[in-house]
Scaffold this motif. Structure first.
Motif, PDB file in Angstrom:
ATOM      1  N   LEU A 136       3.756   8.348   4.965  1.00 37.53           N
ATOM      2  CA  LEU A 136       4.258   7.088   4.422  1.00 37.53           C
ATOM      3  C   LEU A 136       4.714   6.120   5.512  1.00 37.53           C
ATOM      4  O   LEU A 136       4.467   4.910   5.425  1.00 37.53           O
ATOM      5  CB  LEU A 136       5.411   7.360   3.448  1.00 37.53           C
ATOM      6  N   THR A 167       2.092   7.081  -6.581  1.00 37.86           N
ATOM      7  CA  THR A 167       1.031   8.046  -6.907  1.00 37.86           C
ATOM      8  C   THR A 167       1.518   9.471  -6.660  1.00 37.86           C
ATOM      9  O   THR A 167       1.298  10.372  -7.482  1.00 37.86           O
ATOM     10  CB  THR A 167      -0.234   7.766  -6.072  1.00 37.86           C
ATOM     11  N   SER A 206       0.831  -1.206   0.000  1.00 39.07           N
ATOM     12  CA  SER A 206       0.000   0.000   0.000  1.00 39.07           C
ATOM     13  C   SER A 206       0.865   1.256   0.000  1.00 39.07           C
ATOM     14  O   SER A 206       0.580   2.225  -0.719  1.00 39.07           O
ATOM     15  CB  SER A 206      -0.913  -0.004   1.227  1.00 39.07           C
ATOM     16  N   GLU A 242       1.640   4.602   7.065  1.00 35.60           N
ATOM     17  CA  GLU A 242       1.012   3.628   6.176  1.00 35.60           C
ATOM     18  C   GLU A 242       1.826   2.341   6.114  1.00 35.60           C
ATOM     19  O   GLU A 242       1.270   1.242   6.086  1.00 35.60           O
ATOM     20  CB  GLU A 242       0.852   4.224   4.778  1.00 35.60           C
ATOM     21  N   CYS A 288       3.029  12.907   1.099  1.00 35.31           N
ATOM     22  CA  CYS A 288       3.333  11.480   1.149  1.00 35.31           C
ATOM     23  C   CYS A 288       4.358  11.185   2.249  1.00 35.31           C
ATOM     24  O   CYS A 288       4.218  10.209   3.000  1.00 35.31           O
ATOM     25  CB  CYS A 288       3.847  11.018  -0.213  1.00 35.31           C
ATOM     26  N   GLY A 302      -1.189  13.031   5.780  1.00 39.23           N
ATOM     27  CA  GLY A 302      -0.947  13.439   4.400  1.00 39.23           C
ATOM     28  C   GLY A 302      -1.475  14.833   4.120  1.00 39.23           C
ATOM     29  O   GLY A 302      -0.818  15.633   3.433  1.00 39.23           O
ATOM     30  N   ARG A 312      -6.637   4.297   8.012  1.00 34.29           N
ATOM     31  CA  ARG A 312      -6.778   5.274   6.926  1.00 34.29           C
ATOM     32  C   ARG A 312      -6.959   6.696   7.428  1.00 34.29           C
ATOM     33  O   ARG A 312      -6.486   7.643   6.818  1.00 34.29           O
ATOM     34  CB  ARG A 312      -7.961   4.889   6.035  1.00 34.29           C
ATOM     35  N   SER A 350       1.167   4.361  -2.782  1.00 36.66           N
ATOM     36  CA  SER A 350       1.016   5.769  -2.404  1.00 36.66           C
ATOM     37  C   SER A 350       2.223   6.590  -2.846  1.00 36.66           C
ATOM     38  O   SER A 350       2.078   7.714  -3.333  1.00 36.66           O
ATOM     39  CB  SER A 350       0.830   5.894  -0.892  1.00 36.66           C
TER      40      SER A 350
END
Length: 341
Positions: free
Chosen positions: A199, A155, A148, A202, A195, A215, A208, A152
């Protein structure tokens, strides 16, 4: 490119640099071939052009330190966030290698840029190699959120590239709006900072809500930084910025204060001067500076930066993270933005 006078680093960044150094070197050795590693060693400041160790390295390590903090925000140990920190720094340095080429910058951190030493093709490839190394370092991490987190980071990298492309495209346009400019800055500057701030959390499997809140904090900080940087590019003190007064105006940069001013009514003279093909004289630069301020560009950028800082602090307060971690996040945010509004 001129060298900006250095400011003392916050304690959190000093700690982050000390923790990150060995892991970053290990990642370069593990994921890059010998030639690309040689260029990376030079770029990071670990070696000179001949490959001889320097005993030092450059960079403030803002993004990887934020990644380490985000792991702590999720209740994990600092070491658990190291793969995220390494990966985000490798992406950042991939972008720096390519930016130096695109901008024609011949110095970075007081040294000749990699492309001037090793040539453009080799520097481009070294940047590409750092990007693949970032993916490998994060995807192979023994952590619940490795896949995951990798998605991220990629992205955010795509957004950063899109933002850079938009910025380049703005140079050929006379109709850029403030909304477009903010979106570009959010992608080019805010995406990777956002990020970085989430990060580590995550990676260690945080929920979430926490990941999104961290973020959002980083993205707001990124935009505030870009707004302040654009203000300094016009009105900054050369003793602090290392740049000429009005440096961004001389190259007719579509910075946020300028775009906001051009979007205001009654700015025909400003539009005429900024679109003129001939180089701006010193008198022209002073006149454009005055016109941007009169049109409200300076006040708009300053107000927007303050709004973004306030929004960032609200996001962090709502995240419910430990007080000491929150304090370090804010300390780094203050350093990044500079509070020079």
């Amino acid at each position: 490119m001129t060298t900006t006078p250095t400011r003392s680093l916050p304690a959190a960044l000093e700690t982050g640099r000390a923790i990150l150094g060995p892991s970053l070197r290990d990642a370069v050795r593990a994921h890059l071939g010998p030639e690309m590693a040689r260029i990376a060693d030079y770029h990071f400041g670990w070696a000179d052009a001949a490959g001889r160790p320097t005993g030092s390295w450059g960079g403030k390590m803002v993004r990887p330190t934020l990644a380490l903090l985000s792991a702590r925000a999720a209740g994990a140990a600092v070491a658990d966030g190291l793969p995220a920190a390494v990966a985000v720094e490798l992406v950042h340095d991939f972008s720096l290698l390519h930016d130096d080429i695109m901008d024609g910058d011949e110095t970075r951190r007081g040294r000749a840029t990699a492309w001037t030493v090793f040539g453009v093709p080799s520097a481009v490839l070294a940047g590409d190699a750092l990007l693949t190394a970032a993916t490998s370092a994060l995807l192979t991490a023994p952590a619940a959120g490795a896949r995951s987190a990798t998605v991220s980071l990629m992205t955010a990298t795509r957004r950063m590239i899109d933002g850079q492309a938009a910025d380049v495209g703005f140079e050929r346009r006379d109709d850029v709006t403030p909304a477009e400019c903010l979106r570009m800055a959010g992608d080019k500057t805010g995406a990777l900072l956002g990020c970085a701030c989430s990060l580590g959390a995550e990676l260690v499997g945080a929920g979430r809500t926490l990941v999104a809140g961290l973020g959002a904090f980083g993205e707001h900080i990124g935009l505030a930084f870009q707004l302040v940087d654009d203000l300094l590019g016009i009105w900054g003190d050369p003793a602090s910025t290392g740049k000429q007064v009005g440096a961004d105006l001389r190259v007719r940069k579509k910075s946020l204060p300028v775009v906001a001013a051009l979007d205001a009514p009654g700015t025909d003279e400003l539009r005429s001067l900024y679109r003129r093909p001939e180089p701006l004289t010193e008198r022209d630069v002073r006149r454009v500076t005055d016109l941007v301020e009169r049109a409200g560009g300076r006040d708009w950028a300053r107000d927007e930066a303050a709004r973004r800082l306030a929004a960032a602090e609200e996001c962090l307060a709502a995240a419910g993270i430990p007080d000491d971690v929150c304090g370090e996040f804010l300390e780094i945010a203050g350093f990044v933005v500079g509070r020079r509004l």
